[in-house]
Design a protein around this motif. Structure first.
Motif, PDB file in Angstrom:
ATOM      1  N   GLY A  20       2.715  19.602  11.653  1.00 27.08           N
ATOM      2  CA  GLY A  20       2.856  18.202  11.310  1.00 27.08           C
ATOM      3  C   GLY A  20       3.449  17.950   9.945  1.00 27.08           C
ATOM      4  O   GLY A  20       3.014  17.037   9.234  1.00 27.08           O
ATOM      5  N   TYR A  21       4.483  18.741   9.573  1.00 27.53           N
ATOM      6  CA  TYR A  21       5.127  18.554   8.273  1.00 27.53           C
ATOM      7  C   TYR A  21       6.640  18.494   8.428  1.00 27.53           C
ATOM      8  O   TYR A  21       7.221  19.221   9.242  1.00 27.53           O
ATOM      9  N   ARG A  54       4.167  14.591   5.737  1.00 30.97           N
ATOM     10  CA  ARG A  54       3.677  14.603   7.104  1.00 30.97           C
ATOM     11  C   ARG A  54       4.745  14.045   8.045  1.00 30.97           C
ATOM     12  O   ARG A  54       5.420  13.055   7.731  1.00 30.97           O
ATOM     13  N   ARG A  65       6.191  14.244  12.579  1.00 34.08           N
ATOM     14  CA  ARG A  65       5.859  14.634  13.939  1.00 34.08           C
ATOM     15  C   ARG A  65       7.104  14.960  14.764  1.00 34.08           C
ATOM     16  O   ARG A  65       8.006  14.137  14.922  1.00 34.08           O
ATOM     17  N   TRP A 122       5.896   9.847  11.735  1.00 37.35           N
ATOM     18  CA  TRP A 122       4.611  10.529  11.595  1.00 37.35           C
ATOM     19  C   TRP A 122       3.567   9.703  12.332  1.00 37.35           C
ATOM     20  O   TRP A 122       3.324   8.543  11.983  1.00 37.35           O
TER      21      TRP A 122
END
Length: 409
Positions: free
Chosen positions: A116-117, A133, A135, A150
């Motif tokens: 998730g980065y 962050r 997605r 995100w």
């Protein structure tokens, strides 16, 4: 390095079939007479100059699949000769793998990992500059602004300063790579909507409901946005959930529906007034008139196509990965196969730049082949399996592995 000087595992299949003796004789006659006319019918003669790319936006490396039409064709050339590895970036967390392609712009390389980065690297050295962050989907860059999702929000961040300019919230996760055209940014959300947002202010322009989830990446051309919407359908008497996708064409300015093509398809691609999409259940590529949605033709692959296959369009040819580790080149005028090559292992989604087709493979090589003939120009080894389409920017090829980003120049 030439094909003969570098042994290859690739098998080349010419189409239509020709007698090699006759083909060789034709080529010799051509060289002796220095004929400047058109080659004879059915004869393929490699041209000395690479084909000019179709008109595509500048900084095409800043968009997933090269441009907002998602054709996979880059306007900038790759390396002039057989390249070498310039640098490698490796993720540091044990279970962190790369789940997107890369966006390259303003001296930065951006991509997303499974933990998730979003990571931003210096393009010249591969050194990490920043992370945040994010997605799943490949980010997009325009005018020095990085756009990425995100969870339920889309963010706009300055590339060089990492200053967040705005965020736009939906009700479900965003797994769609944005497309940017004129003043708007277009993306899908798992809330079932296609969104158009003002790219300067983050204000909603319109939204269009396209199913239960919109994970596809929108394609944009000539005032229309094309998206594959997903409807989730429970199977009676079972816990299984089936999905059915169809293409929607939406007015880019108003969000009004123009047409729909009711067939389960993968992500649409648009080039030269035609929308191309791969049928998820039929192993068929559909060609649709972009303004009306009328089906122009369909081509079914005898050996099938990969479940995640997306057509690459350039120079009047459609390139697609089939099952059986085969890469096909289909002539768009005749709908006949120009050539096909078979690799011992899985072939990834290719990219094309100035007449050269680049693709990775589970054989841990990056391959470069002549896009007109299918003959291999060179291959270079990588440390891991190559996944995702290569990205070409400023004479450098960027590819991703499971935990690595490679810069090859």
């Amino acid at each position: 390095m030439s094909h003969s000087a570098h042994p290859s595992c690739l098998r080349y299949h010419a189409a239509p079939p020709l007698c090699w003796t006759l083909l060789t004789l034709c080529c010799v006659v051509f060289l002796i007479t220095s004929c400047t006319g058109s080659p004879g019918s059915g004869t393929v003669i490699p041209m000395p100059d690479v084909p000019a790319p179709t008109t595509i936006p500048a900084r095409d490396s800043a968009f997933y699949l090269a441009n907002i039409g998602r054709t996979g064709e880059y306007g900038t050339a790759g390396p002039a000769q057989r390249p070498s590895l310039a640098w490698t970036y490796t993720t540091t967390l044990a279970y962190d793998v790369i789940v997107s392609s890369v966006a390259v712009a303003d001296g930065r390389v951006s991509f997303v990992t499974s933990e998730g980065y979003i990571h931003q690297l210096e393009a010249s050295t591969g050194r990490e500059q920043w992370q945040d962050r994010a997605r799943m989907a490949t980010p997009a860059v325009a005018a020095g602004i990085l756009y990425y999702g995100w969870q339920t929000a889309l963010y706009a961040v300055e590339v060089k300063t990492q200053r967040r300019l705005w965020q736009f919230s939906t009700t479900h996760d965003i797994e769609s790579s944005p497309a940017i055209a004129d003043d708007h940014i277009y993306f899908g959300s798992n809330d079932g909507n296609l969104y158009a947002v003002d790219r300067a202010t983050g204000q909603l322009a319109w939204k269009f409901h396209a199913g239960d989830a919109v994970t596809a990446d929108p394609a944009v051309s000539n005032g229309l946005v094309y998206i594959a919407g997903t409807n989730l359908q429970p199977t009676p008497g079972s816990d299984n959930i089936a999905t059915r996708d169809q293409i929607y064409a939406v007015d880019a300015a108003t969000g009004a529906q123009r047409w729909t093509f009711p067939a389960p398809v993968n992500k649409p691609v648009v080039a030269d007034g035609v929308v191309y999409a791969i049928g998820l259940e039929s192993d068929t590529v559909y060609a649709l008139e972009a303004q009306s949605g009328r089906q122009l033709w369909a081509y079914t692959f005898p050996d099938g196509v990969m479940y995640d296959a997306i057509p690459v369009i350039a120079n009047g040819i459609l390139y697609i990965t089939g099952r059986g580790h085969t890469l096909h080149a289909i002539d768009l005028k005749t709908q006949q196969e120009r050539w096909a090559i078979t690799n011992p292992t899985y072939i990834t989604l290719p990219s094309i730049a100035h007449g050269v087709l680049y693709f990775g493979s589970d054989d841990k090589y990056l391959h470069a082949v002549n896009a007109l003939t299918g003959h291999e120009n060179w291959r270079i080894p990588t440390e891991s399996i190559v996944g995702g389409p290569p990205v070409i920017a400023d004479g450098t090829i960027y590819i991703v592995g499971r935990k690595n980003v490679y810069a090859i120049r």
